[in-house]
Design a protein around this motif. Structure first.
Motif, PDB file in Angstrom:
ATOM      1  N   LYS A 235       8.337  -0.056  12.835  1.00 50.90           N
ATOM      2  CA  LYS A 235       7.827  -1.414  12.660  1.00 50.90           C
ATOM      3  C   LYS A 235       7.142  -1.479  11.303  1.00 50.90           C
ATOM      4  CE  LYS A 235       3.988  -2.734  14.530  1.00 50.90           C
ATOM      5  NZ  LYS A 235       2.915  -3.124  15.444  1.00 50.90           N
ATOM      6  N   ILE A 236       7.399  -2.520  10.550  1.00 52.97           N
ATOM      7  CA  ILE A 236       6.793  -2.699   9.225  1.00 52.97           C
ATOM      8  C   ILE A 236       5.297  -2.963   9.369  1.00 52.97           C
ATOM      9  CG2 ILE A 236       6.724  -4.164   7.159  1.00 52.97           C
ATOM     10  CD1 ILE A 236       9.261  -2.473   7.319  1.00 52.97           C
ATOM     11  N   GLU A 237       4.527  -2.234   8.595  1.00 54.30           N
ATOM     12  CA  GLU A 237       3.078  -2.439   8.509  1.00 54.30           C
ATOM     13  C   GLU A 237       2.792  -2.995   7.114  1.00 54.30           C
ATOM     14  OE1 GLU A 237       0.961  -2.165  10.982  1.00 54.30           O
ATOM     15  OE2 GLU A 237       2.370  -1.257  12.397  1.00 54.30           O
ATOM     16  N   LEU A 238       2.605  -4.293   7.039  1.00 55.28           N
ATOM     17  CA  LEU A 238       2.441  -4.992   5.774  1.00 55.28           C
ATOM     18  C   LEU A 238       1.296  -4.435   4.938  1.00 55.28           C
ATOM     19  CD1 LEU A 238       3.235  -7.200   3.800  1.00 55.28           C
ATOM     20  CD2 LEU A 238       1.937  -8.828   5.204  1.00 55.28           C
ATOM     21  N   GLY A 239       0.147  -4.165   5.559  1.00 52.23           N
ATOM     22  CA  GLY A 239      -1.008  -3.643   4.817  1.00 52.23           C
ATOM     23  C   GLY A 239      -0.707  -2.321   4.132  1.00 52.23           C
ATOM     24  N   VAL A 240       0.026  -1.446   4.797  1.00 54.01           N
ATOM     25  CA  VAL A 240       0.389  -0.151   4.216  1.00 54.01           C
ATOM     26  C   VAL A 240       1.303  -0.365   3.010  1.00 54.01           C
ATOM     27  CG1 VAL A 240       1.604   2.033   4.647  1.00 54.01           C
ATOM     28  CG2 VAL A 240       0.095   1.066   6.409  1.00 54.01           C
ATOM     29  N   LEU A 241       2.242  -1.296   3.115  1.00 53.50           N
ATOM     30  CA  LEU A 241       3.138  -1.580   1.986  1.00 53.50           C
ATOM     31  C   LEU A 241       2.388  -2.189   0.808  1.00 53.50           C
ATOM     32  CD1 LEU A 241       6.325  -2.985   3.762  1.00 53.50           C
ATOM     33  CD2 LEU A 241       5.816  -0.633   3.077  1.00 53.50           C
ATOM     34  N   GLU A 242       1.434  -3.069   1.105  1.00 49.67           N
ATOM     35  CA  GLU A 242       0.637  -3.682   0.033  1.00 49.67           C
ATOM     36  C   GLU A 242      -0.220  -2.634  -0.676  1.00 49.67           C
ATOM     37  OE1 GLU A 242       0.107  -8.249   1.627  1.00 49.67           O
ATOM     38  OE2 GLU A 242      -1.173  -6.693   2.485  1.00 49.67           O
ATOM     39  N   GLU A 243      -0.779  -1.709   0.097  1.00 51.57           N
ATOM     40  CA  GLU A 243      -1.572  -0.605  -0.506  1.00 51.57           C
ATOM     41  C   GLU A 243      -0.696   0.267  -1.383  1.00 51.57           C
ATOM     42  OE1 GLU A 243      -3.510   1.494   2.678  1.00 51.57           O
ATOM     43  OE2 GLU A 243      -4.621  -0.285   3.305  1.00 51.57           O
ATOM     44  N   ALA A 244       0.513   0.587  -0.925  1.00 50.49           N
ATOM     45  CA  ALA A 244       1.451   1.380  -1.716  1.00 50.49           C
ATOM     46  C   ALA A 244       1.803   0.671  -3.011  1.00 50.49           C
ATOM     47  CB  ALA A 244       2.703   1.682  -0.908  1.00 50.49           C
ATOM     48  N   PHE A 245       1.990  -0.619  -2.938  1.00 49.36           N
ATOM     49  CA  PHE A 245       2.308  -1.418  -4.124  1.00 49.36           C
ATOM     50  C   PHE A 245       1.171  -1.331  -5.146  1.00 49.36           C
ATOM     51  CE2 PHE A 245       2.335  -5.356  -6.551  1.00 49.36           C
ATOM     52  CZ  PHE A 245       3.666  -5.447  -6.967  1.00 49.36           C
ATOM     53  N   GLU A 246      -0.057  -1.459  -4.661  1.00 50.28           N
ATOM     54  CA  GLU A 246      -1.217  -1.410  -5.561  1.00 50.28           C
ATOM     55  C   GLU A 246      -1.382  -0.032  -6.193  1.00 50.28           C
ATOM     56  OE1 GLU A 246      -2.897  -4.029  -6.639  1.00 50.28           O
ATOM     57  OE2 GLU A 246      -1.540  -5.204  -5.363  1.00 50.28           O
ATOM     58  N   ARG A 247      -1.071   1.014  -5.447  1.00 52.28           N
ATOM     59  CA  ARG A 247      -1.178   2.388  -5.975  1.00 52.28           C
ATOM     60  C   ARG A 247      -0.080   2.696  -6.980  1.00 52.28           C
ATOM     61  NH1 ARG A 247      -1.472   3.848  -0.580  1.00 52.28           N
ATOM     62  NH2 ARG A 247       0.599   4.740  -0.757  1.00 52.28           N
ATOM     63  N   GLY A 248       1.106   2.095  -6.758  1.00 52.46           N
ATOM     64  CA  GLY A 248       2.304   2.429  -7.529  1.00 52.46           C
ATOM     65  C   GLY A 248       2.218   2.159  -8.989  1.00 52.46           C
TER      66      GLY A 248
ATOM     67  N   ASP B 274       9.159   1.954  -5.927  1.00 52.73           N
ATOM     68  CA  ASP B 274       9.375   3.275  -5.327  1.00 52.73           C
ATOM     69  C   ASP B 274       8.288   3.602  -4.307  1.00 52.73           C
ATOM     70  OD1 ASP B 274      11.655   3.622  -6.837  1.00 52.73           O
ATOM     71  OD2 ASP B 274      10.771   5.090  -8.213  1.00 52.73           O
ATOM     72  N   ALA B 275       7.040   3.258  -4.633  1.00 49.03           N
ATOM     73  CA  ALA B 275       5.934   3.530  -3.709  1.00 49.03           C
ATOM     74  C   ALA B 275       6.111   2.741  -2.413  1.00 49.03           C
ATOM     75  CB  ALA B 275       4.596   3.184  -4.375  1.00 49.03           C
ATOM     76  N   VAL B 276       6.523   1.480  -2.524  1.00 43.67           N
ATOM     77  CA  VAL B 276       6.756   0.648  -1.337  1.00 43.67           C
ATOM     78  C   VAL B 276       7.918   1.215  -0.529  1.00 43.67           C
ATOM     79  CG1 VAL B 276       7.465  -1.643  -0.536  1.00 43.67           C
ATOM     80  CG2 VAL B 276       5.755  -1.433  -2.358  1.00 43.67           C
ATOM     81  N   MET B 277       9.016   1.576  -1.204  1.00 41.63           N
ATOM     82  CA  MET B 277      10.185   2.120  -0.512  1.00 41.63           C
ATOM     83  C   MET B 277       9.844   3.417   0.205  1.00 41.63           C
ATOM     84  SD  MET B 277      13.320   1.910   0.392  1.00 41.63           S
ATOM     85  CE  MET B 277      14.322   0.872  -0.635  1.00 41.63           C
ATOM     86  N   THR B 278       9.082   4.279  -0.435  1.00 36.56           N
ATOM     87  CA  THR B 278       8.688   5.553   0.173  1.00 36.56           C
ATOM     88  C   THR B 278       7.936   5.318   1.471  1.00 36.56           C
ATOM     89  OG1 THR B 278       8.617   6.665  -1.963  1.00 36.56           O
ATOM     90  CG2 THR B 278       7.323   7.654  -0.183  1.00 36.56           C
ATOM     91  N   GLU B 279       7.009   4.366   1.481  1.00 35.01           N
ATOM     92  CA  GLU B 279       6.244   4.063   2.694  1.00 35.01           C
ATOM     93  C   GLU B 279       7.107   3.390   3.751  1.00 35.01           C
ATOM     94  OE1 GLU B 279       3.262   5.101   3.586  1.00 35.01           O
ATOM     95  OE2 GLU B 279       3.115   6.125   1.652  1.00 35.01           O
TER      96      GLU B 279
END
Length: 166
Positions: A153-166, A142-147
């Motif tokens: 354009k996909i920002e991989l670092g932002v998605l990885e951070e969201a994953f770690e927070r989730g 859900d955190a990855v999807m929200t971001e």
């Protein structure tokens, strides 16, 4: 050498097949123009294309065969069909995004989708997307999807951070 690829995407252009194939070959590594056929006098009363204009082109993009035809203005591209480009890192995402959006439309797209200057739809995504979206942990997904829904354009670092927070 026998072509082992049984299914080849075939792209219909009005009269831009040659320009499009040359553009795509310049964007993707390990690419080539393989076969070019041109309209002749035969059938001109049916197809209406000038003699010498490219009729079809077979080209290869990073090992994947494609065909393009100058078939006239009858059909247009739309988002119902797109090509996914799986990228190893942000540099690769940036490369494809930047090249394919030149003269195209990225403004109305989201989640890595774009339309190039010929109207062809592409989605530029990280190879890691499946792992980030289907970890078995709904909070992380859900955190990855929200971001991702906030991105063009996909920002991989932002998605990885969201994953770690989730």
């Amino acid at each position: 050498m026998k072509n082992t690829q049984q299914i080849t995407p075939h792209l219909w252009f009005d009269r831009q097949a040659e320009e499009a194939a040359q553009f795509y070959v310049s964007v993707f590594k390990n690419s080539s123009i393989d076969v070019v056929s041109r309209y002749g006098k035969a059938g001109q009363e049916i197809h209406g294309m000038p003699e010498g204009l490219v009729m079809t082109m077979v080209f290869t993009l990073n090992g994947q065969k494609f065909m393009a035809i100058n078939g006239g203005p009858v059909f247009k591209f739309n988002e119902a069909i797109s090509f996914v480009i799986t990228c190893e890192d942000q540099d690769e995402i940036d490369h494809y995004w930047n090249k394919l959006t030149e003269g195209g439309d990225a403004a109305a797209q989201q989640c890595g989708w774009l339309k190039d200057k010929f109207g062809v739809s592409w989605q530029v995504v990280p190879a890691k997307m499946g792992e980030l979206m289907s970890s078995g942990n709904p909070a992380k997904s859900d955190a990855v999807m929200t971001e991702m829904l906030k991105m063009k354009k996909i920002e991989l670092g932002v998605l990885e951070e969201a994953f770690e927070r989730g």
